[in-house]
Design a protein around this motif. Structure first.
Motif, PDB file in Angstrom:
ATOM      1  N   SER A 270       1.069  -1.417  -0.154  1.00  0.00           N
ATOM      2  CA  SER A 270       0.100   0.243   0.121  1.00  0.00           C
ATOM      3  C   SER A 270       1.090   1.465   0.177  1.00  0.00           C
ATOM      4  CB  SER A 270      -0.533   0.157   1.217  1.00  0.00           C
ATOM      5  OG  SER A 270      -0.311  -0.092   2.216  1.00  0.00           O
ATOM      6  N   GLY A 271       2.233   1.590   0.542  1.00  0.00           N
ATOM      7  CA  GLY A 271       2.735   2.658   0.932  1.00  0.00           C
ATOM      8  C   GLY A 271       3.386   2.772  -0.468  1.00  0.00           C
TER       9      GLY A 271
ATOM     10  N   SER B 186       0.827   3.946  -3.250  1.00  0.00           N
ATOM     11  CA  SER B 186       0.519   5.060  -3.182  1.00  0.00           C
ATOM     12  C   SER B 186       1.373   5.948  -3.393  1.00  0.00           C
ATOM     13  CB  SER B 186      -0.425   5.116  -1.368  1.00  0.00           C
ATOM     14  OG  SER B 186      -0.994   4.137  -1.137  1.00  0.00           O
TER      15      SER B 186
ATOM     16  N   CYS C 295      -2.330   6.433   3.433  1.00  0.00           N
ATOM     17  CA  CYS C 295      -1.463   5.323   3.852  1.00  0.00           C
ATOM     18  C   CYS C 295      -0.277   5.679   3.734  1.00  0.00           C
ATOM     19  CB  CYS C 295      -1.810   4.805   1.306  1.00  0.00           C
ATOM     20  SG  CYS C 295      -2.995   3.892   1.690  1.00  0.00           S
TER      21      CYS C 295
ATOM     22  N   VAL D 249      -2.764   3.444   7.054  1.00  0.00           N
ATOM     23  CA  VAL D 249      -3.031   2.565   5.444  1.00  0.00           C
ATOM     24  C   VAL D 249      -4.233   2.491   5.333  1.00  0.00           C
ATOM     25  CG1 VAL D 249      -2.012   0.545   4.724  1.00  0.00           C
ATOM     26  CG2 VAL D 249      -1.011   1.280   6.018  1.00  0.00           C
ATOM     27  N   GLN D 250      -4.853   1.411   6.303  1.00  0.00           N
ATOM     28  CA  GLN D 250      -6.035   0.781   6.187  1.00  0.00           C
ATOM     29  C   GLN D 250      -7.394   2.070   5.872  1.00  0.00           C
ATOM     30  OE1 GLN D 250      -7.040  -1.329  10.031  1.00  0.00           O
ATOM     31  NE2 GLN D 250      -6.731  -4.024   9.015  1.00  0.00           N
TER      32      GLN D 250
ATOM     33  N   GLY E  13      -6.574   4.574   4.722  1.00  0.00           N
ATOM     34  CA  GLY E  13      -6.366   5.453   3.493  1.00  0.00           C
ATOM     35  C   GLY E  13      -6.813   4.966   2.645  1.00  0.00           C
ATOM     36  N   ALA E  14      -6.696   3.620   2.412  1.00  0.00           N
ATOM     37  CA  ALA E  14      -7.304   2.407   2.278  1.00  0.00           C
ATOM     38  C   ALA E  14      -9.200   2.758   1.927  1.00  0.00           C
ATOM     39  CB  ALA E  14      -7.509   1.070   2.333  1.00  0.00           C
TER      40      ALA E  14
ATOM     41  N   SER F  16     -13.261  -2.800   3.864  1.00  0.00           N
ATOM     42  CA  SER F  16     -11.812  -2.177   4.192  1.00  0.00           C
ATOM     43  C   SER F  16     -12.642  -1.179   5.893  1.00  0.00           C
ATOM     44  CB  SER F  16     -11.781  -0.706   3.500  1.00  0.00           C
ATOM     45  OG  SER F  16     -12.884   0.287   2.852  1.00  0.00           O
TER      46      SER F  16
END
Lengths: 375, 564
Positions: free
Chosen positions: A34-35, A38, A73, A115-116, A118-119, A155
């Motif tokens: 994810s990092g 993104s 993220c 991160v979650q 961000g999703a 999510s």
């Protein structure tokens, strides 16, 4: 998230792990994917002049451009990265930690949650494009919208799993007859559930999200115990041969049903009545949530802990980590420190209602924001 | 406030905050169970194998202990190691970890010690010479108080700063740009909204960080007060009774109320037949030395009649072992008043315990060419190697054999060998003293490193006996017996032992010690395995027994930092 649950069960069953233990790798992969993805998205928007996506992105420091979700993220992945050397130093200074929550672990957890989140924000921006128009206007819009609605629910469910995992040390079956359990629940759950409930475009959003959370918590715990595991650290007070499941989560789906029902009744009134003020709604939702939660968790917590019918692979009360003595006198009973007098309980529960109201109010406010996320 | 000034402010705040964080743990202490000599060195014969084992326990728990085994004799194919805790015993120990062979018959491995307190490492040796097991007592204790290294600190501070600035920007964007429809232009009016978001974000973040910091502080404080090893405080005093000076050691339990880690004072075990081995060394020259065995008056009081030592300030080191195998050294400084007595009275002064011994000699640092005086450098060569000699009280001499070089290295494992020759220069046979071939005390000139060791190594044999017994017991959890009855039975045993004739006492002591398989290879020589933990000047007292008399040899040596 799956990596984290596996990691917890690994610690309960095997004990020892290294930096590259399989559950850790799963966590890292999640962060890295994810990092990096993104970051790639942001860099592409930033480096490509006249990129059509720029018009839909958020400018950042006057240099970077990117969707809001991607920024969360990247931030989360960086926080996770920062926690690693900090955690390493922590272990060298205070010894390896044997609990979930320590200062470096919170940074890791906040990183994972961001991160979650961000999703979630990424899906929200796409979903909200449909909020004020009739879906049929766009070709294939119906399918796309329902996919987005469910992606948001998934999510949100995963983030709820993470939240509960962090709280699990004080919200297990042993604590279910103590007011601290309800105080913790009052602070966290109304806030989160009402926010995602408002943000989602599903018909029964909170019910769906809590169902995803419960299945997400339970399925790994139902499956992993079929795999063998040997404790590699002492003292081994409980000589186990297979993975120990984590725990049966809080049955949030029942209060969630109540919240969804109330939301239908008071936020989309069929008879054309004016919507109630958010403060009034917050009181209503909070009190209903807390009462239903108490009505469910009090007897269910007692069932999980004391009933022989709960000691199986379904209700997971047979789980017992390798370093706990199997003959512990409170293994199947409420320990005295987890019980309090009726008066004390109700005083604290009253306080919990106040916290729940404030939490619900902030949650509604946050939900309003979620409805408006557009980029 | 513009966006720029707001991030400057947050930057300043963050730096101040991190600066305090990094300098939180500035107090530095060095405390270990064995006053500066952490770790265990064991020399042991197990079946056909002769092993030299070195175990360095972790300085924080849970942590890893470093295990090194030198196989001096015997054909070994593999060595496994596992930790066994006193509380959970053999049944609660995990499976063996295999040690890695690293050449020169050396095997190494890291072993996780998860529980604080008394523990042991069990080694399983396998090879053509058969299967053997050896148990080594280890103390698992937090002894380290660390600062964050500057590199890590600045790296984390930089990351933290970046994260804070980023987060505030993201919060600002969430409140402004993020909620503008994709096809709408971003207008200047959003600036106010953005700043509002950033301001609220900053306030919330500062509050969260403040809470997080106080959480860290309280964890650190808890570590310091509850986890970190704190020696059991004692108060030693000297008073007059019947024209003789009496040493009283009082154990201070005032901290027991707040400290979770209490000592099981009723469950002290005799080591070599004595409940307490107390050593007195006069400061600053380390010229007067006594090895006493104070008698237990009650759980908190021990006393002993003082031998004719000169008056002055003395360092006191008292070793005790608990039922769990936990061994510790209690320390204090005691002022001994000078006593003017006639030589006859002095000669007739009776010690409390017949195994007490003492010696008054030259202070440390006497010139190298002074014959028969202890000093820092070599004065002779024994069999082609540097050594040192010292005239003993009965006219015989003690020689330090096989000294690797005039100056020794810190951290290096040595076998300190001492031989006794009679006045004619012939090998003088030695007798057991307290059931052992010999005793040695090693002290750094400033008193910060102390160890009482034996030919079998640097650990307590009573601790080993306790752990071996615990491993044989199959109970998963240890339950202590009745305290008063246990104490009483130990007192009776010690009294009985003291009343026995010397030969019978030694026989009984040797049967109760599990490690007497250690062979005394030469009957006029004692060997002590030891690694000096730090550079400095050290004095070594070597105690042996000959013709019913305890003789103490004194040697000084210099230890330097290792040359890498």
């Amino acid at each position: 998230m799956m990596g984290l649950l596996w990691d917890i069960m690994w610690h309960m069953s095997i004990g020892r792990d290294g930096l590259f233990a399989p559950p850790h790798v799963v966590i890292y992969v999640g962060a890295v994917v994810s990092g990096l993805f993104s970051a790639y998205q942001i860099l592409k928007l930033t480096l490509t002049k006249n990129h059509p996506g720029r018009a839909q992105a958020v400018p950042f420091w006057g240099v970077f451009y990117g969707p809001l979700g991607a920024m969360f993220c990247v931030w989360g992945a960086l926080a996770m990265l920062t926690s690693a050397p900090f955690d390493d130093w922590w272990h060298n200074t205070y010894g390896l930690d044997v609990q979930i929550l320590t200062p470096p672990h919170t940074i890791l957890a906040i990183g994972i949650m961001t991160v979650q989140f961000g999703a979630m924000v990424g899906v929200l921006a796409l979903q909200n494009q449909y909020r004020n128009q009739t879906v049929s206007e766009v070709a294939g819009g119906n399918r796309r919208l329902s996919l987005l609605k469910w992606l948001f629910a998934i999510s949100a469910g995963l983030l709820l799993m993470m939240l509960y995992t962090l709280l699990s040390e004080s919200m297990g079956m042993r604590e279910s007859h103590h007011s601290s359990y309800y105080v913790t629940a009052a602070i966290i759950f109304p806030f989160y559930l009402l926010a995602v409930g408002r943000g989602s475009m599903l018909r029964w959003p909170i019910t769906a999200i809590t169902a995803i959370y419960m299945l997400g918590m339970l399925v790994p715990s139902w499956i992993l115990p079929y795999f063998s595991a040997t404790p590699r650290l002492g003292p081994v007070l409980n000589p186990i041969t297979h993975y120990q499941p984590f725990l049966f989560p809080v049955v949030l789906i029942v209060p969630a049903l109540a919240l969804d029902w109330l939301m239908h009744r008071f936020e989309l009134p069929a008879n054309g009545k004016r919507k109630l003020n958010d403060w009034v709604l917050a009181v209503l939702y909070a009190v209903a949530f807390m009462i239903v939660l108490l009505a469910v968790q009090w007897p269910f917590g007692g069932f999980l802990l004391t009933s022989p019918y709960a000691h199986n692979g379904f209700f997971l009360s047979n789980s017992w980590s390798y370093d706990s003595p199997p003959d512990w006198e409170y293994r199947y009973a409420f320990a005295p420190w987890n019980i309090e007098s009726t008066t004390d309980f109700w005083i604290s529960f009253g306080r919990a209602l106040v916290y729940a109201t404030l939490s619900a109010r902030v949650g509604l406010l946050w939900g309003n924001w979620m409805k408006r996320v557009a980029r | 406030m513009t966006k720029d000034t707001s991030s400057v402010y947050s930057r300043i705040k963050w730096f101040v905050f991190l600066y305090t964080l990094i300098h939180l743990l500035t107090h530095s202490l060095s405390v270990t169970a064995h006053v500066g000599s952490s770790g265990v060195i064991v020399q042991k014969q197990a079946g056909k194998y002769q092993l030299l084992i070195q175990i360095s326990p972790p300085d924080v728990v849970p942590g890893t202990a470093k295990v090194t085994v030198f196989v001096e004799q015997g054909r070994v194919s593999s060595i496994g190691a596992r930790p066994i805790y006193f509380r959970s015993g053999d049944k609660g120990a995990p499976t063996h970890d295999v040690l890695t062979p690293v050449g020169d018959n050396r095997y190494e491995g890291d072993l996780w010690l998860m529980a604080s307190g008394s523990s042991s490492v069990e080694l399983s040796i396998d090879g053509p010479d058969g299967k053997q097991q050896v148990v080594v007592p280890v103390m698992a204790l937090a002894t380290a108080l660390r600062d964050m290294p500057a590199g890590t600190g600045w790296g984390l501070a930089a990351m933290g700063l970046l994260l804070v600035v980023m987060l505030i920007t993201i919060i600002g964007a969430s409140n402004a740009d993020g909620i503008v429809a994709p096809d709408q232009p971003i207008v200047a009016a959003l600036r106010k909204r953005r700043l509002l978001g950033m301001g609220i974000g900053l306030v919330v973040l500062v509050l969260i960080l403040a809470g997080w910091r106080s959480w860290w502080n309280s964890t650190s404080e808890q570590y310091r007060t509850q986890q970190l090893y704190q020696p059991l405080p004692i108060h030693a005093s000297v008073n007059m009774a019947n024209g003789q000076r009496q040493l009283t050691i009082q154990i201070d339990t005032t901290d027991f109320r707040k400290n979770a880690r209490r000592r099981t004072l009723s469950y002290i075990l005799p080591d070599h037949g004595k409940l307490m081995h107390a050593f007195l060394v006069r400061m600053p020259g380390l010229d007067a030395f006594a090895h006493l065995h104070p008698v237990r008056q009650d759980t908190l009081h021990y006393n002993a009649a003082l031998p004719p030592l000169p008056g002055g300030k003395y360092l006191l080191y008292a070793d005790v072992v608990y039922r769990s195998g936990f061994a510790e050294t209690l320390t204090d400084i005691v002022e001994i008043p000078s006593l003017k007595i006639s030589p006859e009275v002095a000669a007739n002064a009776k010690p409390t315990d017949r195994d007490d011994s003492w010696l008054v000699t030259e202070p440390m640092g006497v010139k190298a060419n002074a014959v028969n005086m202890p000093h820092l450098d070599n004065d002779m060569v024994v069999c082609g190697k540097p050594g040192a000699s010292m005239k003993l009280e009965d006219g015989s001499s003690m020689l330090w054999m096989d000294k690797a070089s005039p100056v020794l290295e810190a951290g290096k494992l040595y076998n300190l060998k001492f031989a006794v020759a009679d006045a004619q220069g012939k090998a003088a046979p030695l007798e057991p003293y307290l059931g052992m071939g010999g005793h040695a005390v090693i002290l750094r000139s400033d008193g910060t490193v102390y160890i009482h060791l034996h030919p079998v190594g640097t650990y307590s044999m009573a601790a080993e006996g306790s752990l071996v017994g615990r491993i044989a017991d199959t109970a998963r959890t240890f339950h202590y017996p009745d305290a008063a009855r246990f104490r009483d039975s130990i007192d009776t045993y010690v009294a009985k032992l003291n009343a026995l004739p010397e030969a019978e006492k030694n026989k009984l002591l040797q049967t109760t010690m599990p490690t007497m398989s250690h062979a005394m290879k030469t009957n006029n020589m004692v060997e002590f395995p030891y690694a000096f933990p730090r550079a400095g000047h050290y004095r070594i007292w070597v105690q042996v027994k000959r013709n019913g008399r305890v003789l103490t040899g004194v040697f000084d040596t210099q230890v330097n930092e290792p040359l890498l």
